[in-house]
Write a protein that holds these residues in place. Structure first.
Motif, PDB file in Angstrom:
ATOM      1  N   PRO A  43      31.817  28.263  54.072  1.00 59.09           N
ATOM      2  CA  PRO A  43      32.805  28.408  55.024  1.00 59.09           C
ATOM      3  C   PRO A  43      34.107  28.559  54.509  1.00 59.09           C
ATOM      4  CG  PRO A  43      32.484  25.764  54.485  1.00 59.09           C
ATOM      5  CD  PRO A  43      31.473  26.958  53.499  1.00 59.09           C
ATOM      6  N   GLU A  44      34.196  28.758  53.235  1.00 54.65           N
ATOM      7  CA  GLU A  44      35.556  29.240  52.396  1.00 54.65           C
ATOM      8  C   GLU A  44      35.926  30.896  52.360  1.00 54.65           C
ATOM      9  OE1 GLU A  44      32.933  27.964  50.217  1.00 54.65           O
ATOM     10  OE2 GLU A  44      32.392  29.858  49.476  1.00 54.65           O
ATOM     11  N   ARG A  45      37.092  30.879  52.318  1.00 51.65           N
ATOM     12  CA  ARG A  45      37.464  32.286  52.329  1.00 51.65           C
ATOM     13  C   ARG A  45      36.840  33.034  51.071  1.00 51.65           C
ATOM     14  NH1 ARG A  45      43.721  33.120  52.809  1.00 51.65           N
ATOM     15  NH2 ARG A  45      43.943  31.707  51.040  1.00 51.65           N
ATOM     16  N   VAL A  46      36.589  34.496  51.007  1.00 48.49           N
ATOM     17  CA  VAL A  46      35.937  35.074  50.048  1.00 48.49           C
ATOM     18  C   VAL A  46      36.920  36.190  49.340  1.00 48.49           C
ATOM     19  CG1 VAL A  46      34.230  36.777  49.022  1.00 48.49           C
ATOM     20  CG2 VAL A  46      33.678  34.936  50.971  1.00 48.49           C
ATOM     21  N   ARG A 422      47.564  44.802  37.217  1.00 44.38           N
ATOM     22  CA  ARG A 422      48.071  44.129  38.222  1.00 44.38           C
ATOM     23  C   ARG A 422      47.616  42.766  38.560  1.00 44.38           C
ATOM     24  NH1 ARG A 422      46.353  46.528  44.030  1.00 44.38           N
ATOM     25  NH2 ARG A 422      44.546  46.702  42.596  1.00 44.38           N
ATOM     26  N   ILE A 423      48.311  41.969  38.868  1.00 46.92           N
ATOM     27  CA  ILE A 423      47.852  40.537  39.187  1.00 46.92           C
ATOM     28  C   ILE A 423      47.645  40.551  40.426  1.00 46.92           C
ATOM     29  CG2 ILE A 423      48.499  37.882  39.235  1.00 46.92           C
ATOM     30  CD1 ILE A 423      49.940  38.473  36.379  1.00 46.92           C
ATOM     31  N   ARG A 424      46.351  40.416  41.284  1.00 42.12           N
ATOM     32  CA  ARG A 424      46.050  40.117  42.187  1.00 42.12           C
ATOM     33  C   ARG A 424      46.351  38.958  43.214  1.00 42.12           C
ATOM     34  NH1 ARG A 424      40.432  43.428  42.658  1.00 42.12           N
ATOM     35  NH2 ARG A 424      40.977  42.741  44.958  1.00 42.12           N
ATOM     36  N   ALA A 425      45.908  37.711  42.258  1.00 35.99           N
ATOM     37  CA  ALA A 425      45.947  36.434  42.755  1.00 35.99           C
ATOM     38  C   ALA A 425      46.128  35.464  41.822  1.00 35.99           C
ATOM     39  CB  ALA A 425      44.731  36.007  43.738  1.00 35.99           C
ATOM     40  N   VAL A 426      46.958  34.246  42.051  1.00 35.58           N
ATOM     41  CA  VAL A 426      47.193  33.265  40.832  1.00 35.58           C
ATOM     42  C   VAL A 426      46.588  31.998  42.051  1.00 35.58           C
ATOM     43  CG1 VAL A 426      48.602  32.019  39.470  1.00 35.58           C
ATOM     44  CG2 VAL A 426      48.663  34.629  39.867  1.00 35.58           C
ATOM     45  N   VAL A 427      45.881  31.280  41.154  1.00 36.58           N
ATOM     46  CA  VAL A 427      45.705  29.849  41.724  1.00 36.58           C
ATOM     47  C   VAL A 427      46.413  29.057  40.859  1.00 36.58           C
ATOM     48  CG1 VAL A 427      44.064  28.186  42.160  1.00 36.58           C
ATOM     49  CG2 VAL A 427      43.518  30.337  42.715  1.00 36.58           C
ATOM     50  N   GLY A 437      47.311  39.313  49.759  1.00 39.48           N
ATOM     51  CA  GLY A 437      46.498  39.125  51.192  1.00 39.48           C
ATOM     52  C   GLY A 437      45.311  39.615  51.327  1.00 39.48           C
ATOM     53  N   VAL A 438      44.492  39.749  50.024  1.00 37.24           N
ATOM     54  CA  VAL A 438      43.093  40.264  50.182  1.00 37.24           C
ATOM     55  C   VAL A 438      41.979  39.274  50.483  1.00 37.24           C
ATOM     56  CG1 VAL A 438      43.547  42.387  48.689  1.00 37.24           C
ATOM     57  CG2 VAL A 438      43.023  40.182  47.583  1.00 37.24           C
TER      58      VAL A 438
END
Lengths: 441, 328
Positions: A43-46, A422-427, A437-438
């Motif tokens: 169910p999580e986002r991908v 390019r950093i696309r996402a960080v947790v 927002g990908v």
């Protein structure tokens, strides 16, 4: 909000476990629950990370957040936002604040601000001496008990060898590393750049390499005498690296770090690339940018593992601090947002190896300050704990524009330079900063 | 951020070579032709100075500000006389008694001067590179009257002019610069003009005051470096002594003035090893009996007063070239 996410198809590099393969990573409520190939979406986002690199969040052993006392240069809120921007999810804050964290009272007040404002995990580094004045020891046991992860007087090296010795003994017993800006202040003589061809050309008083070398040699000798834990902050000289290598071979408890700036630039940056000198105050740092031979030795030191960690020495300054005569300018570079970019340029140019760089940004610094013992997710992709991770690509060329920095400090010698990645996402601690927002819901 | 790149302007001077520099910050970016142009203009100015009135009105309407953050007698007076000899209006500002004392930044100061209408700012500053910062943030032309230990371009040009008056071409001439080279803006600027003129330059002084990097090649200029004046002075055409500052001794760079004098004073015995008729120079102010023995300072080879006189002509030439280049 802790994220539920499936990061799919990225090259997952986790030097702590030796993992380096195209894999999927599943997070549930911010916790890594599964790493494998061909994981089916729940169910999580991908997040489609194909072509990108997925690593543990970066760990910085040396940053200046400026708060309390110098909020015009930076705040915990602004600089941790910049850290997040650059992929750093754990930051150790140097104690050159006002007041300096030399007692539990100051550290507790600092923790309150961190809990309120920090966008990434921050650990305070406590002072070695009261007020960082180098005269009397700070309340070391109190500092350890209040959660400081290391001790340092930052840019005011402990000049008195007896005090350094006592500090190493006591800090060692408390299990804390002593992070020392190794510099002999008398030999250094107040110079404002590396002593050498360029300083002579510019008529600037130089800091001789010997000032660092002598101090490293002294500190290593004291480390051996005391059995304490020594961390050499931002080593910048070829001979310094050799001394540390020898000390490690002898089994001393010593670690060290290098900055992205010293890996990427030389003293020539002060002069600039034109026919007339630039006197670029943004290239003024302490220790100073050194020679090409030094730079190559630092690269080699990172390759051979003599240098454990890459630490930013992120040091934001106001415009006025830099828009002045070179001798009068404050030393330091705003580095969070360019660190990965310059390192990846060097990876692409063949000077650095990607896995070495990731290791020096993740598990190696975590171990140097034993941060992985404070939280098992620091520096590695560990199952079952709240996670820090970074997703970045290796292909995007971008141009440094300090005006767009998240940091309050616009002081970079890389203005206008092309950097890579390019950093696309960080947790960060389980919370997704999905800047493009990908990730689809 | 503004770019440092020197704003270049063009005029035709003498119909031969055009002066293109907005500012004069150092001698390192001057071409051989630029240097020749200053020299030929200085000849014309020398001629003017020998006339009964000794003044012209070429720079009427031009405002020259001397902005001195450090003490100076000869440089400031020389610029003032030079500017006035061409009819410019001159305003003298010192750091003491000005808004600088109230904490005004260098950039604000030069911008204020620009707004007041300064065409040319002659600036002396204790910090190396300060005029570069100023030049980047003002449209006024900046002439460096000495910055820290970095550069003193008009001194180098007047020294060159003085040498050329005696030797004509300097190619192959041996120039020995002796003293505190490390802290000397005079030496640094001289190195470029002398090397550009084909002279053979030796830097001589105590090891603590002569940077070894100056001979190492690489990015720096190529000179010979010596710590033995008796050897270095052998066959010299020019011996240029630099001022020894008392604070160097206090900083422990030399054991004592006595020690310095024993090793590096230019005296008659040492000068006898130079070429017959060798020139003795000093940028001033001298420490009496330290850098030069009194009989040498006042001896036949001494051109120290000529340097001062030529300073006015050379500064007239520089002011003229820079101010004229500004005209539309």
């Amino acid at each position: 909000m802790k994220t539920d996410l499936l990061i799919r198809g990225g090259r997952v590099i986790d030097p702590a476990s030796g993992m380096d393969a195209v894999l999927d990573v599943r997070l549930r409520a911010g916790v890594v629950v599964e790493i494998g190939s061909g994981l089916t979406a729940g169910p999580e986002r991908v997040f489609d990370a194909s072509g990108a690199i997925v690593t543990p969040g970066f760990v910085d052993l040396h940053a200046h957040l400026r708060e309390p006392g110098f909020e015009h240069k930076g705040t915990i809120a602004s600089e941790t936002a910049a850290a997040l921007r650059g992929g750093f999810t754990t930051v150790c804050a140097m104690p050159n604040t006002e007041p300096a964290p030399d007692s539990a009272t100051v550290v507790e007040a600092l923790w309150e601000r961190i809990r309120r404002d920090a966008r990434v995990r921050v650990f305070p580094i406590g002072c070695v001496t009261r007020g960082r004045h180098g005269k009397e020891l700070a309340e070391l046991s109190e500092l350890a008990a209040s959660g400081c992860v290391a001790l340092s007087d930052d840019g005011s090296p402990v000049a008195d060898g007896r005090i350094m010795r006592r500090a190493l003994e006591l800090a060692g017993a408390l299990g804390l590393p002593l992070s020392e800006h190794s510099d002999d202040p008398l030999l250094n003589g107040g110079g404002s750049m590396n002593e050498g061809v360029v300083s002579e050309r510019l008529g600037l008083a130089g800091q001789p390499a010997a000032a660092e070398i002598v101090a490293i040699a002294r500190n290593l000798a004291l480390c051996e005498t005391t059995g304490g834990r020594l961390h050499i902050a931002h080593v910048s000289t070829e001979r310094g690296v050799e001394l540390i290598a020898e000390a490690k071979a002898r089994g001393l408890r010593v670690t060290c770090e290098v900055t992205p700036s010293h890996l990427f630039l030389t003293e020539g940056a002060v002069f600039g690339s034109g026919p007339a000198p630039l006197y670029d105050t943004n290239a003024k740092i302490n220790p100073p940018l050194r020679t090409e031979a030094d730079r190559r030795a630092l690269i080699q030191g990172l390759k051979t593992g003599v240098i454990d960690a890459i630490a930013t020495d992120h040091a934001p300054h106001s415009i006025q601090d830099k828009l002045c005569e070179f001798d009068a300018a404050a030393p330091g570079i705003s580095c969070f947002e360019t660190a990965l970019g310059s390192l990846l340029m060097q990876v692409k140019g063949g000077e650095l190896n990607l896995v070495d760089v990731i290791e020096a940004l993740t598990i190696a610094p975590a171990r140097a300050f034993s941060l992985e013992k404070r939280h098992a997710g620091i520096g590695s992709l560990t199952l079952g704990v709240s996670t820090d991770l970074v997703v970045f690509d290796m292909d995007t060329l971008w141009t440094v524009d300090a005006a767009r920095f998240v940091s309050k400090g616009r002081n970079t010698p890389l203005q206008g330079r092309k950097l890579l990645g390019r950093i696309r996402a960080v947790v960060a601690d389980g919370v997704l900063d999905d800047r493009e927002g990908v990730a689809r819901g | 951020m503004l770019e440092l790149e020197e704003k270049r302007l063009t005029i035709a001077a003498d119909g031969v070579h055009a002066w293109r520099h907005k500012d004069l910050l150092d001698t390192d970016t001057l071409s051989r032709e630029d240097i020749d142009l200053v020299m030929s203009q200085a000849d014309a100015m020398t001629e003017i100075r020998t006339r009964p009135v000794g003044k012209v009105a070429t720079l009427r309407g031009i405002t020259v500000v001397t902005l001195f953050y450090e003490q100076s007698t000869r440089t400031r007076a020389s610029f003032e006389v030079a500017a006035k000899a061409m009819g410019a209006d001159v305003v003298n500002l010192s750091a003491t008694g000005s808004s600088v004392e109230k904490g005004e930044s260098l950039i604000d100061t030069v911008r204020t001067l620009e707004a007041i209408g300064a065409d040319v700012v002659v600036m002396r500053h204790g910090k190396s590179g300060a005029p570069y910062l100023a030049a980047r943030y003002t449209k006024s032309s900046i002439i460096n009257g000495g910055d820290g230990r970095h550069a003193h371009p008009t001194q180098a040009l007047l020294d060159l002019y003085t040498m050329r008056q005696h030797f004509g071409d300097l190619a192959g001439r041996r120039v020995v610069i002796v003293g505190d080279v490390m802290h000397s803006r005079v030496a640094r600027s001289n190195i470029y003009t002398l090397l550009a003129s084909g002279a053979d330059v030796t830097l001589c002084g105590p090891a603590t005051l002569v940077p070894r990097t100056l001979e190492s090649g690489g990015e720096g200029p190529r000179c010979r470096v010596s710590t033995n004046l008796d050897e270095a002075i052998e066959g010299a055409d020019v011996v240029m002594a630099l001022r020894i500052q008392k604070e160097r001794q206090e900083g422990g760079l030399i054991p004592s003035l006595r020690d310095y004098i024993a090793g590096y004073q230019v005296n008659a015995r040492r000068l006898a090893r130079a070429k017959p008729g060798a020139l003795v120079m000093h940028p001033g102010p001298k420490n009496e009996g330290v850098e030069l023995a009194p009989d040498v300072a006042d001896g036949v080879g001494s051109v120290i007063e000529e340097q001062v006189t030529n300073g006015v002509a050379v500064r007239m030439a520089v002011l003229y070239l820079i101010a004229t280049a500004r005209r539309p």
